[in-house]
Design a protein around this motif. Structure first.
Motif, PDB file in Angstrom:
ATOM      1  N   VAL A  51       0.847  -1.196   0.000  1.00 48.34           N
ATOM      2  CA  VAL A  51       0.000   0.000   0.000  1.00 48.34           C
ATOM      3  C   VAL A  51       0.884   1.248   0.000  1.00 48.34           C
ATOM      4  N   LYS A  52       0.287   2.396  -0.236  1.00 50.00           N
ATOM      5  CA  LYS A  52       1.005   3.659  -0.120  1.00 50.00           C
ATOM      6  C   LYS A  52       1.280   3.933   1.360  1.00 50.00           C
ATOM      7  N   SER A  53       2.322   4.687   1.636  1.00 48.47           N
ATOM      8  CA  SER A  53       2.714   4.947   3.027  1.00 48.47           C
ATOM      9  C   SER A  53       1.617   5.623   3.825  1.00 48.47           C
ATOM     10  N   ASN A  54       0.803   6.452   3.161  1.00 48.06           N
ATOM     11  CA  ASN A  54      -0.265   7.175   3.865  1.00 48.06           C
ATOM     12  C   ASN A  54      -1.585   6.419   3.881  1.00 48.06           C
ATOM     13  N   SER A  55      -1.566   5.160   3.458  1.00 49.64           N
ATOM     14  CA  SER A  55      -2.785   4.348   3.469  1.00 49.64           C
ATOM     15  C   SER A  55      -3.253   4.117   4.907  1.00 49.64           C
ATOM     16  N   PRO A  56      -4.560   4.093   5.133  1.00 53.75           N
ATOM     17  CA  PRO A  56      -5.057   3.806   6.491  1.00 53.75           C
ATOM     18  C   PRO A  56      -4.936   2.329   6.868  1.00 53.75           C
ATOM     19  N   PHE A  57      -4.656   1.453   5.893  1.00 57.45           N
ATOM     20  CA  PHE A  57      -4.604   0.018   6.168  1.00 57.45           C
ATOM     21  C   PHE A  57      -3.371  -0.352   6.996  1.00 57.45           C
ATOM     22  N   GLN A  58      -3.616  -1.143   8.035  1.00 55.69           N
ATOM     23  CA  GLN A  58      -2.533  -1.644   8.875  1.00 55.69           C
ATOM     24  C   GLN A  58      -2.490  -3.166   8.914  1.00 55.69           C
ATOM     25  N   LYS A  59      -3.600  -3.820   8.528  1.00 57.25           N
ATOM     26  CA  LYS A  59      -3.706  -5.276   8.587  1.00 57.25           C
ATOM     27  C   LYS A  59      -4.291  -5.824   7.292  1.00 57.25           C
ATOM     28  N   ASN A  60      -3.969  -7.067   7.000  1.00 60.64           N
ATOM     29  CA  ASN A  60      -4.481  -7.694   5.785  1.00 60.64           C
ATOM     30  C   ASN A  60      -5.999  -7.792   5.763  1.00 60.64           C
ATOM     31  N   ASP A  61      -6.599  -8.037   6.923  1.00 63.84           N
ATOM     32  CA  ASP A  61      -8.048  -8.218   6.936  1.00 63.84           C
ATOM     33  C   ASP A  61      -8.825  -6.913   6.792  1.00 63.84           C
ATOM     34  N   GLU A  62      -8.125  -5.795   6.687  1.00 63.97           N
ATOM     35  CA  GLU A  62      -8.786  -4.515   6.454  1.00 63.97           C
ATOM     36  C   GLU A  62      -8.980  -4.233   4.958  1.00 63.97           C
ATOM     37  N   VAL A  63      -8.379  -5.056   4.112  1.00 65.96           N
ATOM     38  CA  VAL A  63      -8.392  -4.788   2.665  1.00 65.96           C
ATOM     39  C   VAL A  63      -9.736  -5.098   2.026  1.00 65.96           C
ATOM     40  N   ASP A  64     -10.382  -6.165   2.455  1.00 67.65           N
ATOM     41  CA  ASP A  64     -11.641  -6.573   1.832  1.00 67.65           C
ATOM     42  C   ASP A  64     -12.802  -5.744   2.359  1.00 67.65           C
ATOM     43  N   ARG A  65     -12.883  -4.513   1.851  1.00 69.89           N
ATOM     44  CA  ARG A  65     -13.943  -3.588   2.222  1.00 69.89           C
ATOM     45  C   ARG A  65     -14.526  -2.953   0.967  1.00 69.89           C
ATOM     46  N   PRO A  66     -15.790  -2.557   0.994  1.00 70.38           N
ATOM     47  CA  PRO A  66     -16.398  -1.910  -0.178  1.00 70.38           C
ATOM     48  C   PRO A  66     -15.607  -0.682  -0.607  1.00 70.38           C
ATOM     49  N   GLY A  67     -15.412  -0.537  -1.906  1.00 79.45           N
ATOM     50  CA  GLY A  67     -14.703   0.617  -2.453  1.00 79.45           C
ATOM     51  C   GLY A  67     -13.220   0.404  -2.666  1.00 79.45           C
ATOM     52  N   ASN A  68     -12.637  -0.599  -2.024  1.00 77.09           N
ATOM     53  CA  ASN A  68     -11.211  -0.875  -2.211  1.00 77.09           C
ATOM     54  C   ASN A  68     -10.984  -1.593  -3.535  1.00 77.09           C
ATOM     55  N   GLU A  69      -9.857  -1.295  -4.172  1.00 79.33           N
ATOM     56  CA  GLU A  69      -9.503  -1.909  -5.452  1.00 79.33           C
ATOM     57  C   GLU A  69      -8.105  -2.513  -5.344  1.00 79.33           C
ATOM     58  N   ILE A  70      -8.023  -3.810  -5.569  1.00 79.48           N
ATOM     59  CA  ILE A  70      -6.769  -4.553  -5.423  1.00 79.48           C
ATOM     60  C   ILE A  70      -6.203  -4.851  -6.812  1.00 79.48           C
ATOM     61  N   VAL A  71      -4.970  -4.417  -7.059  1.00 77.68           N
ATOM     62  CA  VAL A  71      -4.320  -4.657  -8.347  1.00 77.68           C
ATOM     63  C   VAL A  71      -3.632  -6.019  -8.299  1.00 77.68           C
ATOM     64  N   ASP A 107      -4.391 -14.045  -7.957  1.00 75.33           N
ATOM     65  CA  ASP A 107      -5.606 -13.604  -8.650  1.00 75.33           C
ATOM     66  C   ASP A 107      -6.700 -14.662  -8.479  1.00 75.33           C
ATOM     67  N   LEU A 108      -6.366 -15.922  -8.726  1.00 79.93           N
ATOM     68  CA  LEU A 108      -7.345 -17.001  -8.587  1.00 79.93           C
ATOM     69  C   LEU A 108      -7.840 -17.113  -7.140  1.00 79.93           C
ATOM     70  N   PHE A 109      -6.900 -16.993  -6.193  1.00 79.31           N
ATOM     71  CA  PHE A 109      -7.255 -17.078  -4.778  1.00 79.31           C
ATOM     72  C   PHE A 109      -8.166 -15.924  -4.372  1.00 79.31           C
ATOM     73  N   LEU A 110      -7.776 -14.702  -4.714  1.00 79.14           N
ATOM     74  CA  LEU A 110      -8.559 -13.535  -4.314  1.00 79.14           C
ATOM     75  C   LEU A 110      -9.914 -13.494  -5.016  1.00 79.14           C
ATOM     76  N   THR A 111      -9.976 -14.019  -6.225  1.00 77.72           N
ATOM     77  CA  THR A 111     -11.257 -14.091  -6.927  1.00 77.72           C
ATOM     78  C   THR A 111     -12.260 -14.915  -6.124  1.00 77.72           C
ATOM     79  N   ARG A 112     -11.779 -15.956  -5.479  1.00 76.06           N
ATOM     80  CA  ARG A 112     -12.647 -16.789  -4.647  1.00 76.06           C
ATOM     81  C   ARG A 112     -12.918 -16.168  -3.280  1.00 76.06           C
ATOM     82  N   GLU A 113     -11.918 -15.501  -2.705  1.00 78.55           N
ATOM     83  CA  GLU A 113     -11.995 -15.104  -1.302  1.00 78.55           C
ATOM     84  C   GLU A 113     -12.492 -13.677  -1.055  1.00 78.55           C
ATOM     85  N   ILE A 114     -12.205 -12.775  -1.969  1.00 80.53           N
ATOM     86  CA  ILE A 114     -12.606 -11.377  -1.767  1.00 80.53           C
ATOM     87  C   ILE A 114     -14.106 -11.230  -1.986  1.00 80.53           C
ATOM     88  N   LYS A 115     -14.795 -10.654  -1.016  1.00 82.33           N
ATOM     89  CA  LYS A 115     -16.250 -10.535  -1.074  1.00 82.33           C
ATOM     90  C   LYS A 115     -16.739  -9.107  -1.294  1.00 82.33           C
TER      91      LYS A 115
END
Length: 244
Positions: free
Chosen positions: A107-127, A135-143
């Motif tokens: 993440v960028k240094s100024n990102s509010p994220f501190q933990k992996n489980d904070e990433v799967d939230r509405p509005g977030n975009e994972i490259v 990609d295959l794993f996150l396609t199944r797991e990201i909700k």
């Protein structure tokens, strides 16, 4: 031990073992400066297999795991080195894993994220790299978050830094290297997945189970003898370990 002529015909129908090498994962392989020849743990293992099976190796290089898998599906390859995944498993027979690596988030240094489980939230975009194991794993797991797929794993951070998404996902070692190339980025601690790397062969071929059993015995021996660990040390691979 060498394979029988009958099994050789199935295993390497062109007379050479066509091996797909994924250059998109630096833990597995890279290229020699100047010559462009492949080098790395997967290359060393492929050469060991060729020697034991008594068949010459024809290395074919790819920029991503997805492209490597597609080449096997198209009949252009006899053996590949990719992550074990149930989606790919529909067409590929796997050996036991030889290396375990980790998937991580950048993440960028100024990102509010501190933990992996904070990433799967509405509005977030994972490259992510299109067709990669994560990609295959996150396609199944990201909700709740969404995925932005780019051409390959090595392109993820460059696309992320150009303004795409707010999280970059990839092989931890690759992200650690990229983090040194850019300022104002950081890795989230820990991992979001463990990636088991194995050898894959076409499931549809005759004698597929026998070939997989043969390769599995070789991999088991290469791990127990220290061959894989020595190859990792020789190629200065960090952030990964020999699979159990």
């Amino acid at each position: 031990m060498p394979l029988s002529p009958t099994l050789i015909q199935t295993f390497a129908p062109t007379g050479k073992l066509r091996v797909g090498i994924n250059l998109g994962n630096p833990v597995l392989a890279s290229q020699e400066l100047g010559t462009g020849a492949p080098k790395g743990v997967s290359v060393d293992i492929a050469n060991a297999i060729g020697k034991q099976a008594g068949v010459a190796i024809d290395f074919q290089l790819f920029k991503s795991a997805g492209a490597t898998v597609e080449a096997m599906k198209n009949g252009s390859l006899d053996l590949i080195f990719v992550a074990i995944d149930p989606v790919r498993g529909a067409d590929i027979s796997y050996t036991p894993p030889y290396i375990q690596i980790e998937g991580a988030y950048l993440v960028k240094s100024n990102s509010p994220f501190q933990k992996n489980d904070e990433v799967d939230r509405p509005g977030n975009e994972i490259v992510v790299g299109k067709g990669s194991a994560y990609d295959l794993f996150l396609t199944r797991e990201i909700k709740q978050a969404s995925l932005i797929r780019v051409a390959s794993s090595p392109a993820v951070v460059a696309e992320f830094m150009s303004g795409k998404g707010n999280v970059a996902a990839g092989v931890k070692q690759q992200l650690e290297v990229d983090a040194k190339r850019y300022t104002n980025v950081r890795l989230l601690p820990g991992r979001f997945m463990v990636i088991n790397q194995a050898i894959g062969t076409p499931k549809e071929r005759a004698n597929s189970a026998e070939i997989t059993s043969y390769l599995s015995a070789i991999i088991t021996n290469l791990k127990s003898s220290g061959f894989v660990a020595e190859a990792m040390k020789r190629h200065q691979i960090e952030g990964a370990r020999v699979a159990e």
